[in-house]
Design a protein around this motif. Structure first.
Motif, PDB file in Angstrom:
ATOM      1  N   TYR A 559       0.172  -1.380   0.332  1.00  0.00           N
ATOM      2  CA  TYR A 559       0.472  -0.202   0.061  1.00  0.00           C
ATOM      3  C   TYR A 559       0.890   0.974  -0.099  1.00  0.00           C
ATOM      4  O   TYR A 559       0.492   2.017  -0.565  1.00  0.00           O
ATOM      5  N   ASP A 560       2.036   1.327   0.699  1.00  0.00           N
ATOM      6  CA  ASP A 560       2.843   2.587   0.923  1.00  0.00           C
ATOM      7  C   ASP A 560       3.201   2.434  -0.416  1.00  0.00           C
ATOM      8  O   ASP A 560       3.498   3.628  -1.607  1.00  0.00           O
ATOM      9  N   ALA A 563      -0.035   3.427  -3.346  1.00  0.00           N
ATOM     10  CA  ALA A 563      -0.298   4.793  -2.785  1.00  0.00           C
ATOM     11  C   ALA A 563      -1.568   5.523  -3.161  1.00  0.00           C
ATOM     12  O   ALA A 563      -2.749   5.936  -3.308  1.00  0.00           O
ATOM     13  N   SER A 567      -5.167   5.353  -4.160  1.00  0.00           N
ATOM     14  CA  SER A 567      -6.306   6.570  -3.712  1.00  0.00           C
ATOM     15  C   SER A 567      -6.980   7.355  -5.042  1.00  0.00           C
ATOM     16  O   SER A 567      -8.449   7.293  -4.608  1.00  0.00           O
ATOM     17  N   ASN A 597      -7.662   6.243   2.018  1.00  0.00           N
ATOM     18  CA  ASN A 597      -7.060   8.342   1.369  1.00  0.00           C
ATOM     19  C   ASN A 597      -8.506   9.206   1.880  1.00  0.00           C
ATOM     20  O   ASN A 597      -8.567  10.045   1.894  1.00  0.00           O
ATOM     21  N   SER A 615      -0.120   2.819   6.697  1.00  0.00           N
ATOM     22  CA  SER A 615       0.529   3.142   5.412  1.00  0.00           C
ATOM     23  C   SER A 615       0.144   4.934   5.502  1.00  0.00           C
ATOM     24  O   SER A 615      -0.242   4.920   5.388  1.00  0.00           O
ATOM     25  N   LEU A 618      -0.503   6.139   2.622  1.00  0.00           N
ATOM     26  CA  LEU A 618      -2.545   6.314   2.665  1.00  0.00           C
ATOM     27  C   LEU A 618      -2.847   8.152   3.571  1.00  0.00           C
ATOM     28  O   LEU A 618      -3.291   8.815   3.098  1.00  0.00           O
TER      29      LEU A 618
END
Ligand SMILES: O=C(O)CCC(=O)C(=O)O
Ligand SMILES: [Fe+2]
Length: 931
Positions: A559-560, A563, A567, A597, A615, A618
């Motif tokens: 996710y990082d 992101a 998002s 987000n 994250s 996010l």
């Protein structure tokens, strides 16, 4: 504007669809309606197809079935679908319709075909069309639903091909007559007042703007501010303490300069921060604003001014001024030079000349539903004459909004459901996550003042809950070994789980003989009760570390890395989640755990939201939204922040117990890799909720609406948790079984339908005191109760869900993700070449053919009973202890009501599972904490 087929791997919200000849646009739209009501755009670029008029009785459009198989064969290769109408149609006919025998239609024919004289819609004569979906997700789902190379039953057996398309604008110069008056332009709400100011006034205004830079600097110096050059874009903000008339001075954007008065407009968030007024407008602007405000078309106080300076050749990208930022009409005074502004909606593009000294009023539909755009040109051709552009200044007056927009154009409204995706600029400016010590990261990324300081949060980020102090064993290759392989840990994990379950819910965990994975967890479960607490602690910790490392690798890191792109695909407000938020009491506090987000932050203006996500990437996106709140009810009172976001581990929420009236946990639980960890998360939610507080939890369901496009494309992996096979279903108490089954009964009726189904458990299985129904969905289908009874007896044998790797494609040629993708690509290549074994397996892969870096995300897909049972288990175990920061789930020592047995023997769970429902491939549970 024209369409081309997208290069391989590019996912867009547009689809090129071949094989549409003979359908009406209405039929075509209907065919794809299940994936989001696309707009049909025909290839010759006449205005967008209008909704199908009711067919005349004597001339019905052909049924979908009548023209089966006439058209497209395959969409492979480069279709020459750059569209000059006739050429494209001919090309389409040549490429795709061989053998159809249909004459290649001309643009004129297609045009004529658009409407019959009687208002009914004739079939299309073109072989392809374009569909514009509300979002990429919709287009992707639709594309995936079209059978490859074979007949499509839903289309009456036709062969339809669909590939992603790209929208380009203005490559071909399309001569459009430029209007010189708004009359007859066909843009409702647009009005141009020429010579609104005299040439003398114009000169005075230009001078005032020119002087503003010096004044702003002076004011800043007077206020003792050290930095207010405004140049470089980062300045402004002020704080309202400055001299009267203070503006930002010039800020330099990519192509033009701007000054802001009243409030600084932030191009990152496309919004103003009402908590940071710049002070009253300077006299020259205030006078003008007053005059404008008194116009009958305006009738409101303008409190924000943006001065745009355009050098010749510079224009402005098409946009709609953010609804949530400004209310009422938007007014622009042109000074210095003329320019042509184009108003656009759908396929309509209406250019209008803005002479110097003219005032443009964009009100109503023109403000809320039409984009305005200034082409980047050195000259404009108006009535056959070329007008060379000089330096143009525009003074745009607006009124900052302090409340959610409730306009009639939700599809363009960021306050409403069709929330706009972030701008490209906002994505480009997302800070890319830097590899750094995670504890430091959490401190730095923790935005705002809420709950970041102190507590266990900071250190917990890297660990994902994996072992206090021990860390996530960052060096260790994440293992995806199965429970069988990890038998040592499994036995221990099972014992621990047995302890939790045994002490908490008095469950029938021993019944985990149904475990399909053959996990040995049953042995641990059999031990049950306090015995489990005495299990091998080292083994537990090892297992926890292993699972935490797996989540770190296959959830947090991914996710990082993705992101901004992720998002950009996540902005739809799910109606059922919205309904839940709307059911919360006024003025409450909501913990949005795994807020991503922050798309739910603005749903209710009166609620304060504490968002958290593990994250940092996010959270950075969510934090950006905080500067664009839709919520402050009192714009000029510097209201307290209505939302805040911080990096935190959901297993160790850094909030005080019993502080929240509501909790959201949307699409988070399925990323936890063991039942024990899932229960820990639920118990964290319970801890944070005050008695009476309610939570909604959604997870991906094993019952996917379109499994061929989802499950079939994902990688089923052996259950990763040692105790995974014992998944919560087997722990269902009698009460759980009843409630689960009740939900199952109703849900099974329509679980595969796109519409949400829902079940109020209280209505079906008298498992507790009556609770208010949250459910706003359709009434319970007849027969559900019977089904529920039948299902009840099955609940003990209910299947657990399953673990999957789900790919995420990060396209490397998309502008907004180019930097993230480049970094990921380099990392992928480096990992692939330097590391071996499992570390390499974990690394994202470069897929050149798809033009993307492919990440794998860990998911546990849930059955309905499993989610219900998990919630029941958490309710029985009670809220997590405040110090539940240890990695191992020693819930045996933490359970608030030790020794509780199942429902039959007087168990007192700490709350009630209110309902479980199915909604678009997700299972959702709503539960309440009572004590
Ligand atoms: O330059 C103009 O007239 C329009 C400016 C504008 O649309 C904006 O600042 O949002
Ligand atoms: Fe604008």
């Amino acid at each position: 504007m024209y369409f081309i087929k997208a290069p391989p791997g590019l996912v867009t919200r547009y689809l090129w669809v071949g094989g549409v000849h003979g359908l009406t646009t209405g039929q075509l739209a209907d065919l794809f309606a299940p994936w989001g009501q696309p707009t049909v755009v025909l290839p010759d670029h006449t205005p967008a197809a209008t909704p199908t008029p009711p067919a005349a009785a004597d001339q019905p459009p052909p049924s979908l079935g009548t023209a089966g198989g006439t058209a497209a064969t395959a969409a492979s290769g480069e279709a020459a679908s750059e569209v000059s109408a006739a050429a494209a149609l001919a090309a389409a006919a040549g490429e795709e319709a061989s053998g159809s025998g249909a004459p290649a239609p001309t643009a004129a024919a297609a045009d004529a075909a658009r409407h019959n004289g009687d208002g009914s819609e004739p079939p299309l004569r073109c072989f392809h069309a374009f569909l514009e979906f509300p979002g990429e997700e919709h287009a992707a789902a639709a594309a995936a639903a079209v059978p490859k190379g074979g007949p499509w039953a839903a289309a009456g057996g036709r062969k339809i091909v669909a590939t992603f398309a790209d929208l380009r604008r203005d490559k071909r110069p399309v001569p459009r007559p430029v209007a010189t008056s708004t009359q007859g332009m066909g843009v409702p709400g647009l009005e141009l007042l020429t010579e609104f100011v005299s040439p003398q006034q114009e000169a005075a205004l230009l001078a005032a703007v020119a002087a503003a830079e010096a004044e702003a600097a002076e004011a800043a110096a007077g206020a003792g501010a050290a930095s207010c050059s405004g140049r470089g874009g980062g300045g402004g903000g002020g704080g309202g303490g400055g001299a009267v008339g203070q503006g930002t001075g010039w800020e330099v954007l990519a192509k033009r300069r701007v000054q802001h008065y009243g409030y600084r407009f932030d191009y990152l968030t496309r919004n103003v921060d009402l908590a940071k007024p710049l002070g009253p407008l300077p006299a020259w602007a205030a006078q003008l604003a007053a005059r404008i405000g008194e116009l009958p078309q305006v009738s409101m106080r303008m409190d924000q001014l943006t001065v745009n300076e355009y050098e010749p050749g510079v224009g402005l990208s098409p946009h709609i001024d953010t609804h949530s930022a400004f209310t009422g009409p938007i007014i622009s005074l042109s000074l210095g030079s003329a320019a042509v502004m184009e108003l656009r909606r759908g396929e309509a593009a209406r250019p209008l000349l803005l002479p110097p000294r003219s005032l443009l009023i964009m009100g109503g539909e023109s403000r809320y539903a039409w984009q305005h755009y200034i082409p980047h040109r050195l000259s404009d051709v108006v009535e056959g004459e070329s007008l060379v552009r000089g330096r143009r200044l525009s003074l745009t007056f607006r009124q900052a909004r302090g409340f959610a927009c409730d306009c009639a154009y939700p599809e363009f409204c960021d306050s409403q459901e069709g929330v706009l995706p972030p701008t490209r600029i906002s994505l480009l400016r997302q800070p890319q996550p830097q590899p750094q010590p995670q504890s430091q990261q959490s401190e730095e990324e923790g935005v705002g003042g809420v709950a970041v300081a102190g507590g266990p949060t900071a250190a917990s980020v890297a660990n994902g809950g994996g072992g206090s102090g021990g860390g996530a064993q960052a060096g260790a290759a994440p293992s995806i070994s199965t429970s069988r392989e990890a038998s040592g840990a499994a036995a221990n994990g099972g014992a621990a789980q047995g302890a939790a379950a045994g002490a908490g819910a008095g469950t029938s965990r021993g019944g985990s003989g149904e475990d399909q994975q053959g996990s040995p967890a049953g042995a641990g479960g059999g031990a049950g009760g306090a015995g489990g607490a005495n299990g091998d602690e080292e083994g537990e910790e090892e297992e926890e570390s292993r699972l935490a490392a797996l989540e770190a690798e296959y959830v947090h890191k991914v996710y990082d890395a993705i992101a901004p792109h992720f998002s950009s695909t996540r902005f739809a407000i799910w109606p059922r989640v919205r309904a839940f938020i709307e059911s919360l009491p006024p003025g409450g506090l909501v913990a949005d755990v795994g807020c991503g987000n922050g798309k739910y932050f603005g749903v209710r203006p009166d609620l304060a939201v504490l968002g958290s996500d593990i994250s940092a990437g996010l959270v950075a996106v969510a934090a950006a939204r905080l500067h664009a709140p839709h919520c402050p009810a009192t714009p000029h009172l510097s209201p307290p922040r209505a939302a805040d976001a911080l990096v935190a581990d959901a297993l160790r929420l850094p909030y005080r117990a019993a502080c929240a009236d509501g909790a959201l946990c949307i699409a988070v639980l399925h990323h936890l890799s063991s039942p024990a960890r899932r229960v820990r998360l639920l118990r964290q939610l319970l801890r944070v909720l005050r008695p009476g507080g309610r939570a909604i939890v959604t997870v991906w369901a094993t019952e996917q609406e379109d499994p061929k496009k989802t499950l079939a494309k994902w990688t089923r992996i052996p259950t990763v948790a040692a105790d995974g096979g014992a998944a919560a279903t087997a722990s269902a108490t009698a009460a759980t079984a009843a409630t689960a089954a009740a939900a199952a009964g109703a849900a099974a009726t329509d679980r595969m339908s796109a519409s949400s189904s829902c079940t109020s458990l209280n209505d079906r299985a008298a498992t507790g005191p009556a609770t208010p129904r949250v459910d706003t969905g359709p009434a319970e289908p007849a027969g559900a109760a019977v089904a529920a009874d039948a299902a009840a007896s099955d609940a003990a044998t209910a299947e657990a869900g399953a673990d999957y790797f789900v790919p995420w494609h990060l396209p490397f040629h998309r502008t907004e993700t180019a930097r993230a993708a480049k970094a990921a690509k380099e990392a992928a290549v480096a990992a692939g070449s330097s590391a071996g074994g499992e570390a390499a397996a974990a690394a994202p892969k470069v897929d050149e053919s798809k033009g993307a870096v492919v990440f794998q995300r860990y998911y546990h897909l849930f059955t309905q009973q499993e989610l219900a049972a998990l919630v029941e288990e958490a309710l029985a175990a009670g809220p997590a202890d405040a110090d539940d920061t240890a990695g191992g789930d020693d819930a045996g020592g933490q359970v608030h009501a030790p020794g509780l047995a199942g429902a039959g023997s007087g168990a007192r769970p700490c709350g009630v599972l209110e309902e479980v429902f199915y909604d678009r491939s997700n299972w959702c549970a709503v539960f309440r904490r009572d004590a």
